[in-house]
Scaffold this motif. Sequence first.
Motif, PDB file in Angstrom:
ATOM      1  N   UNK A  64      23.112  84.875 102.970  1.00  0.00           N
ATOM      2  CA  UNK A  64      21.935  84.043 103.231  1.00  0.00           C
ATOM      3  C   UNK A  64      21.882  83.579 104.679  1.00  0.00           C
ATOM      4  N   UNK A  65      23.047  83.217 105.228  1.00  0.00           N
ATOM      5  CA  UNK A  65      23.072  82.791 106.634  1.00  0.00           C
ATOM      6  C   UNK A  65      22.743  83.943 107.574  1.00  0.00           C
ATOM      7  N   UNK A  66      23.218  85.143 107.252  1.00  0.00           N
ATOM      8  CA  UNK A  66      22.952  86.297 108.115  1.00  0.00           C
ATOM      9  C   UNK A  66      21.478  86.665 108.129  1.00  0.00           C
ATOM     10  N   UNK A  67      20.793  86.503 107.013  1.00  0.00           N
ATOM     11  CA  UNK A  67      19.370  86.851 106.970  1.00  0.00           C
ATOM     12  C   UNK A  67      18.507  85.714 107.521  1.00  0.00           C
ATOM     13  N   UNK A  68      18.947  84.489 107.303  1.00  0.00           N
ATOM     14  CA  UNK A  68      18.117  83.339 107.676  1.00  0.00           C
ATOM     15  C   UNK A  68      18.073  83.113 109.189  1.00  0.00           C
ATOM     16  N   UNK A  69      19.095  83.561 109.898  1.00  0.00           N
ATOM     17  CA  UNK A  69      19.135  83.310 111.348  1.00  0.00           C
ATOM     18  C   UNK A  69      17.956  83.936 112.085  1.00  0.00           C
ATOM     19  N   UNK A  70      17.642  85.231 111.912  1.00  0.00           N
ATOM     20  CA  UNK A  70      16.456  85.766 112.612  1.00  0.00           C
ATOM     21  C   UNK A  70      15.149  85.417 111.921  1.00  0.00           C
ATOM     22  N   UNK A  71      15.186  85.078 110.637  1.00  0.00           N
ATOM     23  CA  UNK A  71      13.941  84.810 109.907  1.00  0.00           C
ATOM     24  C   UNK A  71      13.336  83.469 110.267  1.00  0.00           C
ATOM     25  N   UNK A  72      14.123  82.558 110.852  1.00  0.00           N
ATOM     26  CA  UNK A  72      13.582  81.253 111.234  1.00  0.00           C
ATOM     27  C   UNK A  72      12.501  81.408 112.297  1.00  0.00           C
ATOM     28  N   UNK A  73      12.676  82.319 113.239  1.00  0.00           N
ATOM     29  CA  UNK A  73      11.663  82.540 114.277  1.00  0.00           C
ATOM     30  C   UNK A  73      10.419  83.203 113.746  1.00  0.00           C
ATOM     31  N   UNK A  74      10.459  83.766 112.572  1.00  0.00           N
ATOM     32  CA  UNK A  74       9.284  84.409 111.984  1.00  0.00           C
ATOM     33  C   UNK A  74       8.488  83.451 111.099  1.00  0.00           C
ATOM     34  N   UNK A  75       8.927  82.217 111.023  1.00  0.00           N
ATOM     35  CA  UNK A  75       8.257  81.278 110.147  1.00  0.00           C
ATOM     36  C   UNK A  75       8.569  81.489 108.683  1.00  0.00           C
ATOM     37  N   UNK A  76       9.724  82.141 108.407  1.00  0.00           N
ATOM     38  CA  UNK A  76      10.138  82.468 107.030  1.00  0.00           C
ATOM     39  C   UNK A  76      11.425  81.732 106.746  1.00  0.00           C
ATOM     40  N   UNK A  77      11.528  81.167 105.588  1.00  0.00           N
ATOM     41  CA  UNK A  77      12.737  80.461 105.157  1.00  0.00           C
ATOM     42  C   UNK A  77      13.354  81.214 103.966  1.00  0.00           C
ATOM     43  N   UNK A  78      14.633  81.559 104.112  1.00  0.00           N
ATOM     44  CA  UNK A  78      15.354  82.242 103.032  1.00  0.00           C
ATOM     45  C   UNK A  78      15.808  81.188 102.040  1.00  0.00           C
ATOM     46  N   UNK A  79      15.311  81.280 100.850  1.00  0.00           N
ATOM     47  CA  UNK A  79      15.645  80.285  99.841  1.00  0.00           C
ATOM     48  C   UNK A  79      16.955  80.608  99.135  1.00  0.00           C
ATOM     49  N   UNK A  80      17.164  81.852  98.786  1.00  0.00           N
ATOM     50  CA  UNK A  80      18.375  82.215  98.046  1.00  0.00           C
ATOM     51  C   UNK A  80      18.573  83.722  98.107  1.00  0.00           C
ATOM     52  N   UNK A  81      19.862  84.128  98.115  1.00  0.00           N
ATOM     53  CA  UNK A  81      20.226  85.546  98.073  1.00  0.00           C
ATOM     54  C   UNK A  81      21.315  85.716  97.012  1.00  0.00           C
ATOM     55  N   UNK A  82      21.135  86.683  96.138  1.00  0.00           N
ATOM     56  CA  UNK A  82      22.087  86.917  95.055  1.00  0.00           C
ATOM     57  C   UNK A  82      22.466  88.392  95.013  1.00  0.00           C
ATOM     58  N   UNK A  83      23.785  88.650  94.923  1.00  0.00           N
ATOM     59  CA  UNK A  83      24.262  90.017  94.681  1.00  0.00           C
ATOM     60  C   UNK A  83      24.100  90.309  93.191  1.00  0.00           C
ATOM     61  N   UNK A  84      23.307  91.299  92.869  1.00  0.00           N
ATOM     62  CA  UNK A  84      22.927  91.537  91.484  1.00  0.00           C
ATOM     63  C   UNK A  84      23.926  92.408  90.740  1.00  0.00           C
ATOM     64  N   UNK A  85      24.367  93.499  91.329  1.00  0.00           N
ATOM     65  CA  UNK A  85      25.244  94.430  90.619  1.00  0.00           C
ATOM     66  C   UNK A  85      26.136  95.122  91.631  1.00  0.00           C
ATOM     67  N   UNK A  86      27.368  95.423  91.153  1.00  0.00           N
ATOM     68  CA  UNK A  86      28.352  96.161  91.951  1.00  0.00           C
ATOM     69  C   UNK A  86      28.785  97.360  91.121  1.00  0.00           C
ATOM     70  N   UNK A  87      28.462  98.543  91.576  1.00  0.00           N
ATOM     71  CA  UNK A  87      28.813  99.772  90.858  1.00  0.00           C
ATOM     72  C   UNK A  87      30.084 100.350  91.461  1.00  0.00           C
ATOM     73  N   UNK A  88      31.042 100.683  90.566  1.00  0.00           N
ATOM     74  CA  UNK A  88      32.331 101.224  90.984  1.00  0.00           C
ATOM     75  C   UNK A  88      32.472 102.660  90.516  1.00  0.00           C
ATOM     76  N   UNK A  89      33.322 103.455  91.164  1.00  0.00           N
ATOM     77  CA  UNK A  89      33.609 104.809  90.661  1.00  0.00           C
ATOM     78  C   UNK A  89      34.311 104.758  89.309  1.00  0.00           C
ATOM     79  N   UNK A  90      34.244 105.873  88.575  1.00  0.00           N
ATOM     80  CA  UNK A  90      34.832 105.923  87.236  1.00  0.00           C
ATOM     81  C   UNK A  90      36.344 105.782  87.279  1.00  0.00           C
TER      82      UNK A  90
END
Length: 355
Positions: A144-170
């Motif tokens: 969230x911090x990595x995305x929010x840093x450049x987005x502040x200058x665009x007038x965009x606020x990052x509210x939340x970021x979630x890792x949804x799924x992690x796929x592993x090899x068999x």
Amino acid sequence: MVQELVIAIVAAVAACALYTAAAAKVVKQYERGVVLRLGRLRNDVRGPGFTMVLPGVERLRKVNMQIVTMPVPAQDGITRDNVTVRVDAVIYFKVVDAASAVIQVEDYRFAVSQMAQTSLRSIIGKSDLDDLLSNREKLNQGLELMIDSPAVGWGVQIDRVEIKDVSLPETMKRSMARQAEADRERRARVINADAELQASKKLAEAAKEMSAQPAALQLRLLQTVVAVAAEKNSTLVLPFPVELLRFLERAQQPVQQQQLGQQPVPQEPVQQPARQQSVQQQAAEPPQAARTQQPTQQLDAQAARPAPRPRPGPARRPAPAPSQQTAAAPVPMPAPPAAAPVRPSRPSAKPLAKH
């Protein structure tokens, strides 16, 4: 004249209606209107409701102020401990400055999506596999911090970021399954051992209480019999006290020791040299007439002798079998015939004739 005046009035009204229709704009509650007059930004941002713009001179752009849910495409990466994973996430953001979202960036949605993908790859390369699986809260905050840093200058606020799924090899899934199985088995054994320890302590306390009251042991025996008989089986199991077996074993030990003390210990015959045995046999040989009668007498004596009764003795130490020389009677060997004495030859008294 009147007709032309009416036509002019109607035309003016129609023109006003068209102008009003072209100039009238409606901004919704969740939107904000950014007005550009001849390509220049107006300082006033139009709020929700009815507003008017100059057709052909001003242009109104509506910006959605709601929270946008954007899925981040799955990204393939290699973790810090060299494990190939495929991670996808979801990002929640909203526009807080409508003018900056229109002026500072061409398409703020596309920009936020690309920034989220690059940040997700960077997070994968800096993290271990265990962090991706178990410590996702910390990774979500870093992403969230990595995305929010450049987005502040665009007038965009990052509210939340979630890792949804992690796929592993068999292969990695199988390895982790074996590890989890071994861990579960270890915990099960520890719990079982702890239960056995607690049960042994309780049984020891129960045995101590029962030893003070002998009737309690009998009642416990009857309860066990009732519990076994409740299953309606044809086989009835009765517990046999171990103390009785130990008592019988201690009572049997003195009898065995007495039997071992009464039994004579057989003596093993002493081996003599072969030459000494042959001399003793020659000295003990009877005359010729007695030697011929000795075998028949020995056979008659052996036939007339009653069979010896077996003596009772312990089965643990059988007497060693006597050697063949002591058990078997010596067989007399026939003496060699006496040789005739050889007389020495006497020299002749007559001298040899001279030729």
